[in-house]
Design a protein around this motif. Structure first.
Motif, mmCIF file in Angstrom:
data_model
loop_
_atom_site.group_PDB
_atom_site.id
_atom_site.type_symbol
_atom_site.label_atom_id
_atom_site.label_comp_id
_atom_site.label_asym_id
_atom_site.label_seq_id
_atom_site.Cartn_x
_atom_site.Cartn_y
_atom_site.Cartn_z
ATOM 1 N N LEU A 95 78.509 45.141 16.577
ATOM 2 C CA LEU A 95 76.931 45.404 17.084
ATOM 3 C C LEU A 95 76.635 46.599 17.077
ATOM 4 O O LEU A 95 75.703 47.396 17.254
ATOM 5 C CB LEU A 95 76.416 44.549 17.796
ATOM 6 N N THR A 96 77.890 47.504 16.965
ATOM 7 C CA THR A 96 77.553 49.171 17.424
ATOM 8 C C THR A 96 76.632 49.816 16.608
ATOM 9 O O THR A 96 75.850 50.528 17.329
ATOM 10 C CB THR A 96 78.981 49.860 17.280
ATOM 11 N N ASP A 97 76.446 49.684 15.365
ATOM 12 C CA ASP A 97 75.537 50.460 14.505
ATOM 13 C C ASP A 97 73.904 49.877 15.054
ATOM 14 O O ASP A 97 72.879 50.485 15.060
ATOM 15 C CB ASP A 97 75.815 50.232 13.122
ATOM 16 N N LEU A 98 73.904 48.616 14.984
ATOM 17 C CA LEU A 98 72.745 47.987 15.318
ATOM 18 C C LEU A 98 72.200 48.305 16.674
ATOM 19 O O LEU A 98 71.168 48.970 16.813
ATOM 20 C CB LEU A 98 72.794 46.252 15.131
ATOM 21 N N LEU A 99 73.241 48.419 17.661
ATOM 22 C CA LEU A 99 72.660 48.736 18.995
ATOM 23 C C LEU A 99 72.080 49.994 18.999
ATOM 24 O O LEU A 99 71.354 50.688 19.525
ATOM 25 C CB LEU A 99 73.707 48.392 19.948
ATOM 26 N N ALA A 100 72.907 51.069 18.224
ATOM 27 C CA ALA A 100 72.596 52.308 18.195
ATOM 28 C C ALA A 100 71.368 52.769 17.724
ATOM 29 O O ALA A 100 70.333 53.618 18.283
ATOM 30 C CB ALA A 100 73.670 53.367 17.388
ATOM 31 N N ALA A 101 71.024 52.031 16.525
ATOM 32 C CA ALA A 101 69.738 52.134 15.934
ATOM 33 C C ALA A 101 68.447 51.624 16.958
ATOM 34 O O ALA A 101 67.462 52.316 16.998
ATOM 35 C CB ALA A 101 69.684 51.362 14.503
ATOM 36 N N LEU A 102 68.686 50.736 17.530
ATOM 37 C CA LEU A 102 67.679 49.870 18.450
ATOM 38 C C LEU A 102 67.466 50.829 19.557
ATOM 39 O O LEU A 102 66.382 50.667 20.264
ATOM 40 C CB LEU A 102 68.130 48.475 18.835
ATOM 41 N N ALA A 103 68.410 51.562 20.143
ATOM 42 C CA ALA A 103 68.181 52.437 21.162
ATOM 43 C C ALA A 103 67.623 53.943 21.115
ATOM 44 O O ALA A 103 67.178 54.446 21.772
ATOM 45 C CB ALA A 103 69.784 52.874 21.681
ATOM 46 N N GLU A 104 67.152 54.155 19.672
ATOM 47 C CA GLU A 104 66.321 55.406 19.191
ATOM 48 C C GLU A 104 65.230 55.157 19.744
ATOM 49 O O GLU A 104 64.446 54.176 20.068
ATOM 50 C CB GLU A 104 66.112 55.293 17.787
ATOM 51 N N PRO A 105 64.533 56.337 20.350
ATOM 52 C CA PRO A 105 63.277 56.588 21.172
ATOM 53 C C PRO A 105 62.207 56.355 19.932
ATOM 54 O O PRO A 105 62.338 56.362 18.834
ATOM 55 C CB PRO A 105 63.303 57.886 21.494
ATOM 56 N N ASP A 106 61.117 56.085 20.634
ATOM 57 C CA ASP A 106 59.698 55.993 19.674
ATOM 58 C C ASP A 106 59.266 57.300 19.450
ATOM 59 O O ASP A 106 59.590 58.295 20.485
ATOM 60 C CB ASP A 106 58.742 55.194 20.527
ATOM 61 N N GLU A 107 58.477 57.668 18.375
ATOM 62 C CA GLU A 107 58.088 58.913 17.959
ATOM 63 C C GLU A 107 56.745 58.901 19.011
ATOM 64 O O GLU A 107 56.164 57.966 19.201
ATOM 65 C CB GLU A 107 57.731 59.160 16.612
ATOM 66 N N ALA A 108 56.337 60.279 19.286
ATOM 67 C CA ALA A 108 55.085 60.611 19.744
ATOM 68 C C ALA A 108 53.934 59.818 18.813
ATOM 69 O O ALA A 108 53.921 60.337 17.505
ATOM 70 C CB ALA A 108 54.801 61.879 20.385
ATOM 71 N N PRO A 109 52.696 59.311 19.030
ATOM 72 C CA PRO A 109 51.905 58.919 18.370
ATOM 73 C C PRO A 109 50.804 60.043 17.633
ATOM 74 O O PRO A 109 50.867 61.215 18.403
ATOM 75 C CB PRO A 109 50.778 58.120 19.069
ATOM 76 N N THR A 110 50.755 59.959 16.419
ATOM 77 C CA THR A 110 49.959 60.923 15.732
ATOM 78 C C THR A 110 48.414 61.095 16.093
ATOM 79 O O THR A 110 48.152 59.968 16.236
ATOM 80 C CB THR A 110 50.321 60.942 14.313
ATOM 81 N N MET A 111 48.050 62.371 16.067
ATOM 82 C CA MET A 111 46.584 62.052 15.901
ATOM 83 C C MET A 111 45.683 62.206 14.349
ATOM 84 O O MET A 111 44.531 62.129 14.445
ATOM 85 C CB MET A 111 45.974 63.344 16.664
ATOM 86 N N GLY A 112 46.667 62.042 13.688
ATOM 87 C CA GLY A 112 45.858 61.717 12.351
ATOM 88 C C GLY A 112 45.918 60.516 11.875
ATOM 89 O O GLY A 112 45.815 59.453 12.534
ATOM 90 N N ALA A 113 45.411 60.275 10.660
ATOM 91 C CA ALA A 113 45.228 59.173 10.137
ATOM 92 C C ALA A 113 46.386 58.243 9.806
ATOM 93 O O ALA A 113 47.493 58.671 9.471
ATOM 94 C CB ALA A 113 44.259 59.198 8.648
ATOM 95 N N CYS A 114 46.156 57.079 9.682
ATOM 96 C CA CYS A 114 47.398 56.049 9.646
ATOM 97 C C CYS A 114 46.994 54.967 8.614
ATOM 98 O O CYS A 114 45.814 54.598 8.640
ATOM 99 C CB CYS A 114 48.004 55.354 10.985
ATOM 100 N N SER A 115 47.840 54.500 7.944
ATOM 101 C CA SER A 115 47.653 53.452 6.883
ATOM 102 C C SER A 115 47.065 52.057 7.430
ATOM 103 O O SER A 115 47.604 51.882 8.742
ATOM 104 C CB SER A 115 48.886 53.083 6.091
ATOM 105 N N ALA A 116 46.348 51.520 6.891
ATOM 106 C CA ALA A 116 45.626 50.204 7.514
ATOM 107 C C ALA A 116 46.602 49.108 7.004
ATOM 108 O O ALA A 116 46.189 48.018 7.217
ATOM 109 C CB ALA A 116 44.411 50.045 6.726
#
Length: 336
Positions: A95-116
């Protein structure tokens, strides 16, 4: 009543906002909390994730040994046909690679438009050797969807694991082998009956029914049934109808009429059925529920079919969608 959680929230944010920061869990760029272990995997259903489950990072003292992947809409085949329903898979391995990926942080939310477009994917749970489970979220991007780079790593890590257990719930039969072999649809479908509707005439709904101005449906010309004297035969597809769920659950195949058997009528019997249909009066108001439906198709003309309730209100709905009262003669001809 259960609340609609992540799926509805993500859709609303994507459509109505520019993905600005707010109080939605894991979308504000703030550190995720630690998950709280529970005693069982409770996969999300049509209403969203299970209530009372705190998802988040792997907490201290929790050592994952397996991951559970919950897919809300999966399919499997058996001797009856193809079923749709939720699937819970247990995967084991490194599970090493999976746990490392899941531990990545969230990005800060954009103030631009997002897809619906709403992202939907399997829900992930981690299991430890003591029989405890935690739900882990996907690291989110600037818009309310998983980070593409991390999602690719998660999918690759899952693909490298081995499925050791799986539990599939047969929710709906989407393709019946018996029905297909008989030339019938798997389900009868929803019975639509517009009492008093005339063929070729627009159907006008009163303003009081819709809370606004009347709405006129575009006139249409339904397929015509053959003359009783000219019909060459008729195929009958019979269906058993289940009791509709009262707990807000999804419709099942039996709710829409599950295929039971088929029969072919000769030209004489088919002509008698069509003659009875032509003389059937308009159906009155009725709320009884039918348990057996028959979908009849004149031979060589699948488009001009009609549906009959053998019990309940005992209505017949033709290609024009108008509800008529099935005559005793017709009901007798269509009984198994």
């Amino acid at each position: 009543m259960r609340r609609i959680h992540a799926v509805a929230v993500l859709a609303l944010v994507g459509v109505l906002t520019a993905c600005a920061a707010g109080t939605i869990p894991f979308l504000a760029g703030a550190p995720r909390p630690d998950a709280v272990p529970v005693d069982a995997v409770v996969c999300a259903d049509e209403f969203g994730p299970a209530e009372g489950v705190v998802a988040g990072n792997v907490p201290e003292g929790f050592t994952p040994v397996a991951v559970h992947r919950c897919t809300l809409s999966a399919s499997q085949r058996d001797e009856i046909g193809t079923w749709a329903g939720p699937l819970n898979e247990r995967l084991e391995g490194d599970l090493t690679d999976l746990l490392a990926a899941l531990a990545e942080p969230d990005e800060a939310p954009t103030m631009g438009a997002c897809s619906a477009v709403m992202w939907m994917g399997p829900e992930l749970w981690l299991a430890d050797a003591e029989g405890r489970y935690i739900r882990v979220p996907y690291p989110m991007g600037a818009c309310p969807e998983p980070r593409p780079d991390v999602l690719e790593r998660i999918e690759a890590a899952l693909a490298a694991l081995t499925v050791t257990e799986e539990t599939f719930v047969q929710r709906a039969l989407v393709e019946s082998d018996a029905a297909t072999a008989a030339g019938c649809a798997t389900t009868a479908g929803m019975l639509v009956a517009l009492t008093g509707a005339a063929p070729g005439a627009g159907v006008v709904a009163e303003a009081s029914e819709l809370g606004g101005d009347p709405v006129e449906v575009t006139p249409w010309e339904p397929p015509a049934l053959p003359d009783a004297a000219e019909v060459r035969g008729m195929q009958l597809c019979r269906y058993a109808v289940g009791v509709l769920s009262t707990d807000g659950g999804p419709l099942t195949s039996s709710d829409l009429g599950a295929f039971t058997d088929a029969e072919e009528l000769d030209a004489v019997a088919a002509g008698e059925v069509l003659a009875s249909f032509a003389g059937a009066p308009s159906a009155g108001h009725c709320v009884a529920t039918a348990s057996v439906l028959v979908v009849a198709h004149p031979t060589g003309d699948a488009a001009a079919g009609f549906t009959i309730e053998l019990d309940g209100c005992q209505r017949v709905v033709g290609p024009d969608l108008a509800a008529r009262a099935a005559t005793p003669e017709m009901l007798a001809l269509l009984q198994p």
